[in-house]
Each structure stands twice: as C-alpha cells, then as structure tokens.
Design a protein around this motif. Structure first.
Motif, mmCIF file in Angstrom:
data_model
loop_
_atom_site.group_PDB
_atom_site.id
_atom_site.type_symbol
_atom_site.label_atom_id
_atom_site.label_comp_id
_atom_site.label_asym_id
_atom_site.label_seq_id
_atom_site.Cartn_x
_atom_site.Cartn_y
_atom_site.Cartn_z
ATOM 1 N N GLY A 5 0.866 -1.021 0.043
ATOM 2 C CA GLY A 5 -0.106 0.035 -0.032
ATOM 3 C C GLY A 5 0.740 1.321 -0.048
ATOM 4 N N ASP A 6 2.049 1.133 0.237
ATOM 5 C CA ASP A 6 2.931 2.208 0.171
ATOM 6 C C ASP A 6 3.080 2.829 -1.220
ATOM 7 N N GLU A 7 3.477 4.146 -1.495
ATOM 8 C CA GLU A 7 3.630 4.674 -2.715
ATOM 9 C C GLU A 7 4.901 4.917 -3.219
ATOM 10 N N VAL A 8 5.322 4.500 -4.160
ATOM 11 C CA VAL A 8 6.688 5.011 -4.790
ATOM 12 C C VAL A 8 6.758 5.740 -6.199
ATOM 13 N N ILE A 9 7.206 7.125 -6.096
ATOM 14 C CA ILE A 9 7.179 7.855 -7.363
ATOM 15 C C ILE A 9 8.371 7.315 -8.157
ATOM 16 N N VAL A 10 7.825 7.529 -9.415
ATOM 17 C CA VAL A 10 8.571 6.820 -10.449
ATOM 18 C C VAL A 10 8.288 7.604 -11.728
ATOM 19 N N PRO A 11 9.292 8.017 -12.669
ATOM 20 C CA PRO A 11 8.986 8.601 -13.915
ATOM 21 C C PRO A 11 8.208 7.690 -14.675
ATOM 22 N N ALA A 12 7.200 8.340 -15.714
ATOM 23 C CA ALA A 12 6.737 7.278 -16.498
ATOM 24 C C ALA A 12 7.333 6.924 -17.823
ATOM 25 N N TYR A 13 8.521 7.719 -18.099
ATOM 26 C CA TYR A 13 9.364 7.549 -19.216
ATOM 27 C C TYR A 13 10.481 6.582 -18.926
ATOM 28 N N THR A 14 10.710 5.280 -18.966
ATOM 29 C CA THR A 14 11.518 4.605 -18.171
ATOM 30 C C THR A 14 10.972 2.864 -18.792
ATOM 31 N N PHE A 15 12.070 2.174 -18.371
ATOM 32 C CA PHE A 15 11.682 0.731 -18.740
ATOM 33 C C PHE A 15 10.951 0.301 -17.690
ATOM 34 N N HIS A 26 10.591 15.827 3.160
ATOM 35 C CA HIS A 26 9.380 15.156 3.304
ATOM 36 C C HIS A 26 9.732 13.973 4.328
ATOM 37 N N GLY A 27 11.150 13.602 4.402
ATOM 38 C CA GLY A 27 11.609 12.578 5.401
ATOM 39 C C GLY A 27 11.298 11.277 4.434
ATOM 40 N N ILE A 28 11.626 11.230 3.187
ATOM 41 C CA ILE A 28 11.395 9.825 2.281
ATOM 42 C C ILE A 28 12.545 9.797 1.657
ATOM 43 N N ALA A 29 12.707 8.491 1.444
ATOM 44 C CA ALA A 29 14.148 7.843 0.676
ATOM 45 C C ALA A 29 14.337 8.365 -0.697
ATOM 46 N N MET A 30 15.359 8.517 -1.119
ATOM 47 C CA MET A 30 15.552 8.463 -2.669
ATOM 48 C C MET A 30 16.569 7.359 -2.786
ATOM 49 N N ILE A 31 16.074 6.538 -3.837
ATOM 50 C CA ILE A 31 16.788 5.446 -4.474
ATOM 51 C C ILE A 31 17.004 5.633 -6.134
ATOM 52 N N GLU A 32 18.075 5.824 -6.507
ATOM 53 C CA GLU A 32 18.373 6.218 -7.942
ATOM 54 C C GLU A 32 18.449 4.851 -8.616
ATOM 55 N N ASP A 33 17.510 4.754 -9.751
ATOM 56 C CA ASP A 33 17.743 3.751 -10.798
ATOM 57 C C ASP A 33 18.743 4.167 -11.755
ATOM 58 N N ALA A 34 20.089 3.656 -11.498
ATOM 59 C CA ALA A 34 21.198 3.872 -12.464
ATOM 60 C C ALA A 34 21.411 2.813 -13.417
ATOM 61 N N ALA A 35 20.210 2.281 -13.782
ATOM 62 C CA ALA A 35 20.513 0.915 -14.757
ATOM 63 C C ALA A 35 21.185 1.338 -16.060
ATOM 64 N N GLN A 36 21.052 2.545 -16.356
ATOM 65 C CA GLN A 36 21.636 2.870 -17.623
ATOM 66 C C GLN A 36 23.055 3.798 -17.415
ATOM 67 N N ALA A 37 23.372 4.022 -16.250
ATOM 68 C CA ALA A 37 24.200 5.024 -15.847
ATOM 69 C C ALA A 37 25.684 4.636 -15.131
ATOM 70 N N THR A 40 3.587 8.314 0.584
ATOM 71 C CA THR A 40 4.749 8.055 -0.101
ATOM 72 C C THR A 40 5.943 7.598 0.804
ATOM 73 N N LYS A 41 6.782 6.399 0.191
ATOM 74 C CA LYS A 41 7.795 6.029 0.889
ATOM 75 C C LYS A 41 9.266 6.318 0.298
ATOM 76 N N VAL A 42 9.159 6.225 -0.866
ATOM 77 C CA VAL A 42 10.520 6.489 -1.926
ATOM 78 C C VAL A 42 10.143 7.114 -3.101
ATOM 79 N N VAL A 43 11.122 8.125 -3.441
ATOM 80 C CA VAL A 43 11.067 8.655 -4.780
ATOM 81 C C VAL A 43 12.235 7.762 -5.420
ATOM 82 N N MET A 44 12.212 7.546 -6.736
ATOM 83 C CA MET A 44 13.038 6.780 -7.455
ATOM 84 C C MET A 44 13.197 7.397 -8.792
ATOM 85 N N PRO A 45 14.089 8.341 -9.106
ATOM 86 C CA PRO A 45 14.547 9.115 -10.303
ATOM 87 C C PRO A 45 15.254 7.918 -10.991
#
Length: 404
Positions: free
Chosen positions: A88-98, A162-173, A137-142
C-alpha cells in the motif's frame, strides 16, 4: 537508376551498409577472468570473484558498499524492501523508463505513482514532485535516462524535506557523474543493471551501491533468502529470495571495470561529433544536461524530432528513412501507464483498489514517446570518427529530403 542524393526508401543508395560495432563484445581480459574463476574459485556462495567485483564496483562508483544481484529488476525490488516499502505504500517513478522500474514497485506490493518528465532531459521533473507526495509516499526513484543524470540535488532536497528515501535507478548510468562524483549513492542507495545492452554487461546481472551500511545489510538479507549478515546460516529475518549473482558474471564484470574509461572516452568523442552537427539542424533538439552534470554515460543517444519543421512528416517516417540509410534508430519507450500490465486485476493486486492507471495523462511523456524521441544504441557510439560522421551524414540527408 539509383541516386546517392535520393533517400534509400525512394530508390537511392544508402549512406551506410556496414554494421556498427557489435555488442556485447568479448575481450581477452574477460576470457582470462572467466577461466581463472572456472578453475580456481567457488562458483556460487562465498565466491572470491563475487566479493572482488563488489569491492571494485563500489570503488569505481565512489561508494562504500556494493552488493551483486541477479538482475537490475531484482536489485530494484531488494532496494525498495530494504528501504521499508510495504503493501500500500507509494513509490514515485517517472513514466518514461523501462517497465522494470515500475514492476519492481508492484512486486513490493506498493503503488507506482507516475511523474511526468522534463522535456529538455527526459528525466523526472523535480518541479512536479511536491504535488505527488502524500502521507503514503515511501520512496522517490529517479531514473538517469540514457545515462544523463536526473536533477539529483533538487530531488534529494525534496525527499529530505518530506522525510522519504531517494533510490536512484542508475541501470543505464554506469560511470555517469554528478558534481564530479559517480551516481548511485547520493540517496539511500542506487541500482545498476548488467543486462545485454548495458555499457557493462554479463548477459544479465545487477548491483546495489550505498554509503548506508544498515541499508546494504538489509539488501543482503532480501537478496539472500532473508539471511542476516554475520548471522547463522539458517537464521532468516525477512521474506527474501535467492537473488545472488554467481561467480561467472562477476568475473566478466570485474574485467570490464578496467576498460570502462576507454569505452566512455570513445562514446564521449563520438557523441560530441553528433552534438556538434545536430545542434545546427533546425527541428532537431539535443537532450540538455542539468548544471550538476559532469559526465554522461551515453547508454543511449537520444534526440528529439520536431515534425513542424519538416512539413509535418511524422517521427515514424523519419525513423524509416534513417534505417533505410543504414542507421539503426528507433522510437524507444511508451508511457508506462499505457502498458497492459496496468489494467488492474483487483484479485491479483488488492492494494491497488481505487487506482485507475487508464485515467493518467502526462502530456510531456506522451508527446516525447508518441512523436519526438529518436534513439540510437550505445554500441553505435563505439566505432570510429568515420562511423559517427556516417550517422551525421545520414541525418542531414534525411532532413534535407524532408525539408524540400
């Protein structure tokens, strides 16, 4: 009769007929590393080859810790669980990604919240984040799309506020830098993929890096059947899986760390040739870089095609013409929320009750995906200067034909 000035699709001769450098690309160092591992190391748990890769990858990516994982998608799931994401937690992700960026959220029993992108970089737009963050919201994942870094500083500041975590999706980086430091460990942690197309590859594989020892130890547990680091063999604290990387892909990857800088320099040089040529062509827009960017990995070379400058000829016509000239371009991603995966089956995804992905409209993502993005794979940048000039010549040829 064939005419070099005519497009190949209209009967002319193509600019290029020879292939671009193949990928993946075996090297003697990779073969040597594999044979050494085959003959001298454990192949699975406790392998010195895996431990060596983790140390070297952490060092290469300016982080304290690295954990080898079976795939990039598994690395995302493990990271989300280690960050405390629950049903039930929310994770913010871009809509333009794999799609793996979002499917990992679903696999963690969480809700993907799709953010629109900045048209100049194709990365998550930080200006939109505050309106998307809720008490769930638990995580923002750029995602560092194409190896061009997201605005890490701005996103991290919003997460901290906001006291939430950032996890980087660096799969292409792999090798991408922000303010002189390689990406991946600016927040709680970051993930990498070593799938076949990636700039470092073992066919499949992934890694998590972090400067947070507590986080990486939780990642170890979720990656390794719920075991506890330094605990008993049959001590299990979490509902983990077997997402370990075996010794052989680790051996392949360790050998590639030594050649990354050389490959990056070649991509940098050829991308610069394309940038210099394309920026002079009205109707083609280069991707921009945020001020904190100090290096781009060029996993993809992406530019935007604006049809209003070309007599309203579509992006698909542009792609067809360029492919005819011997340049293997393609359209890339569709908006993630349009995937059939997100036609929600309440019996399968009860935590998504009330979420209707079909109602989502993100105008920038849709325009980029439907009309503008033109992609070129990273191996096309690993050739000679002549290869890069062929790409430029073919684009100029098609643009001239479309403009007349």
């Amino acid at each position: 009769m064939s005419d070099k000035s005519n497009l190949q699709i209209n009967g002319g001769e193509p600019v290029r007929t020879k292939p671009f450098p193949s990928w993946p690309r075996p090297t003697e160092a990779m073969k040597k590393s594999l044979i050494h591992t085959l003959e001298n190391e454990r192949w699975g748990i406790g392998s010195a080859a895996v431990e060596q890769f983790e140390r070297k990858f952490a060092d290469f990516h300016d982080s304290q810790f690295a954990l080898a994982i079976s795939t990039g998608t598994a690395a995302l799931w493990v990271s989300l669980k280690a960050a405390g994401v629950k049903a039930g937690d929310e994770v913010i992700v871009p809509a333009y990604t794999f799609v793996g960026t979002a499917t990992a959220v679903l696999m963690a029993n969480a809700v993907p919240v799709f953010a629109d992108i900045d048209e100049s970089t194709l990365n998550m737009d930080p200006a939109l984040l505050d309106d998307l963050i809720t008490d769930k919201t638990k995580v923002v994942m750029p995602v560092h799309i194409a190896g061009n870094p997201a605005e890490i500083t701005a996103i991290k500041q919003i997460c901290d506020r906001h006291g939430i975590a950032m996890i980087e999706d660096a799969a292409q980086a792999h090798g991408t830098e922000w303010e002189g430091r390689k990406v991946g460990a600016f927040g709680m942690g970051g993930i990498f993929s070593f799938q076949s197309s990636k700039n470092m590859t073992a066919g499949e594989g992934g890694a998590i890096i972090s400067d947070d020892e507590e986080f990486i130890n939780k990642c170890f547990s979720y990656q390794n059947a719920g075991r506890v680091r330094e605990g008993d063999w049959y001590e299990h604290d979490h509902l983990g899986g077997n997402f370990r990387l075996s010794a052989f892909p680790a051996a392949l990857l360790t050998a590639q760390i030594e050649t990354m800088e050389k490959d990056m320099a070649i991509r940098d040089a050829n991308a610069a040739i394309l940038d210099s040529g394309f920026e002079k062509i009205e109707g083609l827009e280069l991707l921009q870089k945020y001020p904190g960017t100090t290096r781009v990995s060029h996993h993809l070379y992406i530019f935007r095609y604006l049809k209003k400058y070309f007599d309203e000829k579509s992006r698909e016509q542009f792609l067809e013409a360029l492919n005819g000239e011997g340049i293997p371009v393609y359209a890339g991603y569709v908006p993630l929320y349009r995937e059939r995966l997100f036609i929600v089956n309440r019996a399968e995804y009860p935590w998504l009750e009330g979420v209707d992905f079909e109602k989502i409209t993100l105008p920038v993502t849709e325009r980029i995906a439907d009309e503008e993005a033109v992609w070129l794979r990273q191996n096309c940048l690993l050739g000679s200067e002549e290869d890069a000039m062929d790409i430029l010549q073919a684009v100029e040829k098609v643009v001239n034909a479309f403009s007349n």
